[in-house]
Design a protein around this motif. Sequence first.
Motif, PDB file in Angstrom:
ATOM      1  N   VAL A   1       0.839  -1.197   0.000  1.00  0.00           N
ATOM      2  CA  VAL A   1       0.000   0.000   0.000  1.00  0.00           C
ATOM      3  C   VAL A   1       0.875   1.249   0.000  1.00  0.00           C
ATOM      4  N   GLY A   2       0.524   2.188  -0.845  1.00  0.00           N
ATOM      5  CA  GLY A   2       1.245   3.460  -0.893  1.00  0.00           C
ATOM      6  C   GLY A   2       2.448   3.482  -1.809  1.00  0.00           C
ATOM      7  N   THR A   3       2.716   2.390  -2.537  1.00  0.00           N
ATOM      8  CA  THR A   3       3.870   2.345  -3.433  1.00  0.00           C
ATOM      9  C   THR A   3       3.648   3.266  -4.639  1.00  0.00           C
ATOM     10  N   ARG A   4       4.694   3.982  -5.018  1.00  0.00           N
ATOM     11  CA  ARG A   4       4.591   4.919  -6.134  1.00  0.00           C
ATOM     12  C   ARG A   4       5.710   4.660  -7.141  1.00  0.00           C
ATOM     13  N   VAL A   5       5.519   5.204  -8.343  1.00  0.00           N
ATOM     14  CA  VAL A   5       6.562   5.136  -9.368  1.00  0.00           C
ATOM     15  C   VAL A   5       7.828   5.809  -8.830  1.00  0.00           C
ATOM     16  N   GLY A   6       8.960   5.130  -9.014  1.00  0.00           N
ATOM     17  CA  GLY A   6      10.232   5.644  -8.507  1.00  0.00           C
ATOM     18  C   GLY A   6      10.665   4.998  -7.212  1.00  0.00           C
ATOM     19  N   ASP A   7       9.721   4.370  -6.490  1.00  0.00           N
ATOM     20  CA  ASP A   7      10.079   3.649  -5.266  1.00  0.00           C
ATOM     21  C   ASP A   7      10.891   2.402  -5.611  1.00  0.00           C
ATOM     22  N   VAL A   8      11.717   1.975  -4.678  1.00  0.00           N
ATOM     23  CA  VAL A   8      12.491   0.746  -4.837  1.00  0.00           C
ATOM     24  C   VAL A   8      11.909  -0.317  -3.905  1.00  0.00           C
ATOM     25  N   LEU A   9      11.541  -1.461  -4.481  1.00  0.00           N
ATOM     26  CA  LEU A   9      10.941  -2.550  -3.719  1.00  0.00           C
ATOM     27  C   LEU A   9      11.883  -3.750  -3.679  1.00  0.00           C
ATOM     28  N   ARG A  10      11.873  -4.438  -2.552  1.00  0.00           N
ATOM     29  CA  ARG A  10      12.632  -5.689  -2.429  1.00  0.00           C
ATOM     30  C   ARG A  10      11.681  -6.835  -2.754  1.00  0.00           C
ATOM     31  N   VAL A  11      11.959  -7.535  -3.861  1.00  0.00           N
ATOM     32  CA  VAL A  11      11.050  -8.569  -4.347  1.00  0.00           C
ATOM     33  C   VAL A  11      11.822  -9.841  -4.653  1.00  0.00           C
ATOM     34  N   PHE A  12      11.096 -10.968  -4.642  1.00  0.00           N
ATOM     35  CA  PHE A  12      11.647 -12.248  -5.066  1.00  0.00           C
ATOM     36  C   PHE A  12      11.267 -12.468  -6.521  1.00  0.00           C
ATOM     37  N   VAL A  13      12.225 -12.909  -7.333  1.00  0.00           N
ATOM     38  CA  VAL A  13      12.001 -13.067  -8.769  1.00  0.00           C
ATOM     39  C   VAL A  13      12.079 -14.538  -9.158  1.00  0.00           C
ATOM     40  N   TYR A  14      11.067 -15.011  -9.880  1.00  0.00           N
ATOM     41  CA  TYR A  14      11.054 -16.397 -10.371  1.00  0.00           C
ATOM     42  C   TYR A  14      10.237 -16.432 -11.663  1.00  0.00           C
ATOM     43  N   ARG A  15       9.980 -17.631 -12.191  1.00  0.00           N
ATOM     44  CA  ARG A  15       9.188 -17.762 -13.415  1.00  0.00           C
ATOM     45  C   ARG A  15       7.803 -18.294 -13.066  1.00  0.00           C
ATOM     46  N   ASP A  16       6.775 -17.719 -13.691  1.00  0.00           N
ATOM     47  CA  ASP A  16       5.410 -18.171 -13.424  1.00  0.00           C
ATOM     48  C   ASP A  16       5.091 -19.401 -14.277  1.00  0.00           C
ATOM     49  N   SER A  17       3.828 -19.841 -14.235  1.00  0.00           N
ATOM     50  CA  SER A  17       3.420 -21.059 -14.947  1.00  0.00           C
ATOM     51  C   SER A  17       3.533 -20.925 -16.459  1.00  0.00           C
ATOM     52  N   GLU A  18       3.611 -19.695 -16.959  1.00  0.00           N
ATOM     53  CA  GLU A  18       3.771 -19.463 -18.394  1.00  0.00           C
ATOM     54  C   GLU A  18       5.215 -19.124 -18.751  1.00  0.00           C
TER      55      GLU A  18
END
Length: 274
Positions: A37-54
């Motif tokens: 909540v409250g995330t805006r363009v330009g913010d830096v997020l810590r995320v986990f990256v993987y491949r989806d079912s496609e």
Amino acid sequence: MHLGDYNDLEVAREVDFGLYLSSDDGDLLLPEKYVPVGTRVGDVLRVFVYRDSEDRLIATTLRPLALVNSYAALTVKDHGPAGAFLEWGLEKDLLLPFRNQRRDLRTGERVLVYVYLDEESDRLVASTKWKQFLSDAPFAGEPGDPVRLLVADETELGYPVIVNGTHQGLLFHNEVFRPLRLGEALPGFLRQVRADGKLDVRLQREGYGEVESATDTLLAALRAANGRLPIGDKSLAEDVYRRVGMSKKVFKKALGALFRQGLVVLAPEETVLK
């Protein structure tokens, strides 16, 4: 960008179904349900990256139970034509291919696996043949050094463990005072490096250092419990380990040290801080 690991990525643009994050490998989607909540363009997020079912690169703020190039105990959720599927905290289950299985697996069974990036498919997969991913290099440690242990199995001798994420070790049954769970992580100490390069480990320091450390641990536990612990000289070993994480033998030595210092009052099944 690191596939199978956490990445700090900048929000490039917002769409109806989420956010696109910029990376060296192109923009990737963070679905709307995972957007803080409250995330805006330009913010830096810590995320986990993987491949989806496609087979698309995708980001999530969910925390998986295992990262790439790491060991973990995961539960078999289902089976398919390619192998077993493991629960690891994400919407898409982790594939354990048949070629990476040492034996047939039951649904609901917990197994220790190593997670790695398959070079042919560029997908994250698991393997129960975890020993082949251990290091062949000599272990850089001396007897008495603190180490990190991960319970990998149980045998007649004790618990095979992964030491510091790189080498195999053995924790003998007579060094353990409660049942250990597959995949449980716990601190320990190096006992010796064997001729075959494998390690013997223990849960507590040996000799005087062991008693000194246990005395400090017991004193801290007493203070945290408002000066009174429901364990004493006659308590069961299991109760002692559950309360203060040490063997009955070491507990009695630590208790004696505190008593000689005049810091505690002793009772058969109770210890009180003066």
